[in-house]
Design a protein around this motif. Structure first.
Motif, PDB file in Angstrom:
ATOM      1  N   ILE A   1       0.652   2.199   3.675  1.00 29.90           N
ATOM      2  CA  ILE A   1       0.600   2.171   5.138  1.00 29.90           C
ATOM      3  C   ILE A   1      -0.546   3.030   5.644  1.00 29.90           C
ATOM      4  CG2 ILE A   1       1.807   2.891   7.246  1.00 29.90           C
ATOM      5  CD1 ILE A   1       4.363   1.814   6.034  1.00 29.90           C
ATOM      6  N   ARG A   2      -0.725   4.187   5.071  1.00 27.72           N
ATOM      7  CA  ARG A   2      -1.837   5.053   5.490  1.00 27.72           C
ATOM      8  C   ARG A   2      -3.179   4.352   5.269  1.00 27.72           C
ATOM      9  NH1 ARG A   2      -2.795  10.125   6.719  1.00 27.72           N
ATOM     10  NH2 ARG A   2      -0.601  10.658   6.398  1.00 27.72           N
ATOM     11  N   LYS A   3      -3.371   3.788   4.100  1.00 35.13           N
ATOM     12  CA  LYS A   3      -4.633   3.127   3.793  1.00 35.13           C
ATOM     13  C   LYS A   3      -4.847   1.913   4.688  1.00 35.13           C
ATOM     14  CE  LYS A   3      -4.717   4.871  -0.924  1.00 35.13           C
ATOM     15  NZ  LYS A   3      -4.459   4.609  -2.355  1.00 35.13           N
ATOM     16  N   PHE A   4      -3.765   1.197   4.943  1.00 32.54           N
ATOM     17  CA  PHE A   4      -3.844   0.010   5.784  1.00 32.54           C
ATOM     18  C   PHE A   4      -4.261   0.364   7.209  1.00 32.54           C
ATOM     19  CE2 PHE A   4      -1.066  -2.893   8.498  1.00 32.54           C
ATOM     20  CZ  PHE A   4      -2.042  -3.860   8.621  1.00 32.54           C
ATOM     21  N   VAL A   5      -3.619   1.352   7.807  1.00 24.74           N
ATOM     22  CA  VAL A   5      -3.917   1.712   9.188  1.00 24.74           C
ATOM     23  C   VAL A   5      -5.317   2.316   9.303  1.00 24.74           C
ATOM     24  CG1 VAL A   5      -3.215   3.125  11.179  1.00 24.74           C
ATOM     25  CG2 VAL A   5      -1.478   1.997   9.776  1.00 24.74           C
ATOM     26  N   ILE A   6      -5.748   3.057   8.307  1.00 25.42           N
ATOM     27  CA  ILE A   6      -7.103   3.613   8.323  1.00 25.42           C
ATOM     28  C   ILE A   6      -8.135   2.490   8.299  1.00 25.42           C
ATOM     29  CG2 ILE A   6      -8.791   4.873   6.906  1.00 25.42           C
ATOM     30  CD1 ILE A   6      -6.546   6.855   6.231  1.00 25.42           C
ATOM     31  N   ILE A   7      -7.895   1.454   7.489  1.00 29.03           N
ATOM     32  CA  ILE A   7      -8.829   0.325   7.441  1.00 29.03           C
ATOM     33  C   ILE A   7      -8.819  -0.426   8.767  1.00 29.03           C
ATOM     34  CG2 ILE A   7      -9.249  -1.919   6.365  1.00 29.03           C
ATOM     35  CD1 ILE A   7      -8.294  -0.663   3.716  1.00 29.03           C
ATOM     36  N   VAL A   8      -7.640  -0.590   9.363  1.00 27.60           N
ATOM     37  CA  VAL A   8      -7.566  -1.220  10.683  1.00 27.60           C
ATOM     38  C   VAL A   8      -8.382  -0.416  11.690  1.00 27.60           C
ATOM     39  CG1 VAL A   8      -6.032  -1.808  12.618  1.00 27.60           C
ATOM     40  CG2 VAL A   8      -5.325  -2.321  10.274  1.00 27.60           C
TER      41      VAL A   8
END
Length: 263
Positions: free
Chosen positions: A100-107
């Motif tokens: 989730i952290r990596k996903f939101v950072i990429i978003v």
């Protein structure tokens, strides 16, 4: 919303085509209002989903006593389960930890038109970028587009209603990462996803031959207009016109649904 996961979850090779851009700043983008129907024969030719926009509750869903929302640090398995339900094709991209952290950072990166290597590195493709040569010189081979077929197919398989409900289920976890960005109170996590989607939706779709120039690392687009595009738009071009249309059409439905959910 594995929604824009789709859109934002591009795990790409950073050395394929060099970017001439650096230090890009956030720009306000109006979400395109075109619908799938306005795409005409291109959507029909690709046999794209003709889902109608669902009505989704704006209330946070209740998970029930047997499925409490996990703590962020223990959320990987829960996130994998939620996304896999939407589209099993996402499986290869769910093997990392702190998803989730990596996903939101990429978003967040995508919302600013950026692809930051250190954020994308864990998810790079194993298949090589393909440039070919003809009597006109180097060009981007259509064979290279095939590397993204599985991702585009996984995105196309998302049911819009289920995608939006999943976004609502995961929203509280997204919020925890979003707060670390220190945006103004008037800017929400929903706004962040919408803006990332807008970057993808405004990327050009190019059906013609794309000339390349050999660079120090990888290749550059020969056309200055393409080379000066932001990194997100350039990445969409590298995915090929068919995959771009598939992703944009599905993402448009998802973002229209998200807009209807926002207060």
């Amino acid at each position: 919303m594995a929604a824009i996961a789709a859109g934002a979850w591009f795990y790409f090779n950073p050395q394929e085509v060099e970017s001439a851009n650096s230090g890009l700043t956030t720009q306000e983008l109006a979400l395109p209002v075109a619908t799938i129907q306005e795409q005409g024969s291109s959507a029909n030719a690709l046999n794209l989903s003709s889902e109608t926009l669902p009505k989704i509750s704006t209330e946070e869903p209740s998970l029930g006593s047997d499925q409490a929302l996990p703590a962020l640090e223990n959320s990987d398995d829960f996130f994998r389960e939620q996304v896999a339900r939407l589209s099993p094709g996402f499986g290869p991209w769910l093997k990392e930890d702190e998803l989730i952290r990596k996903f939101v950072i990429i978003v967040n990166d995508f919302s600013q038109g950026l692809r930051i290597y250190k954020h994308m590195k864990p998810f790079t493709l194993t298949e090589a970028f393909i440039a070919e040569k003809d009597n006109q010189g180097l060009y981007l081979s259509p064979k290279s587009y095939q590397r993204y077929n599985q991702l585009a197919s996984a995105i196309d398989d998302i049911n819009v209603k289920d995608g939006l409900q999943t976004f609502r289920t995961l929203n509280a976890l997204f919020q925890q990462i979003f707060k670390e960005f220190s945006y103004p109170e008037s800017y929400s996590v929903d706004d962040l996803f919408q803006k990332a989607a807008a970057e993808i939706l405004t990327a050009p779709v190019i059906d013609s031959r794309i000339a390349l120039t050999k660079a120090k690392l990888g290749y550059k687009f020969n056309d200055p207009k393409l080379e000066t595009l932001n990194p997100v738009h350039k990445q969409m071009i590298r995915m090929g016109p068919q995959n771009t249309r598939i992703i944009q059409n599905k993402l448009r439905l998802l973002t229209e649904g998200l807009a209807n959910m926002m207060p």
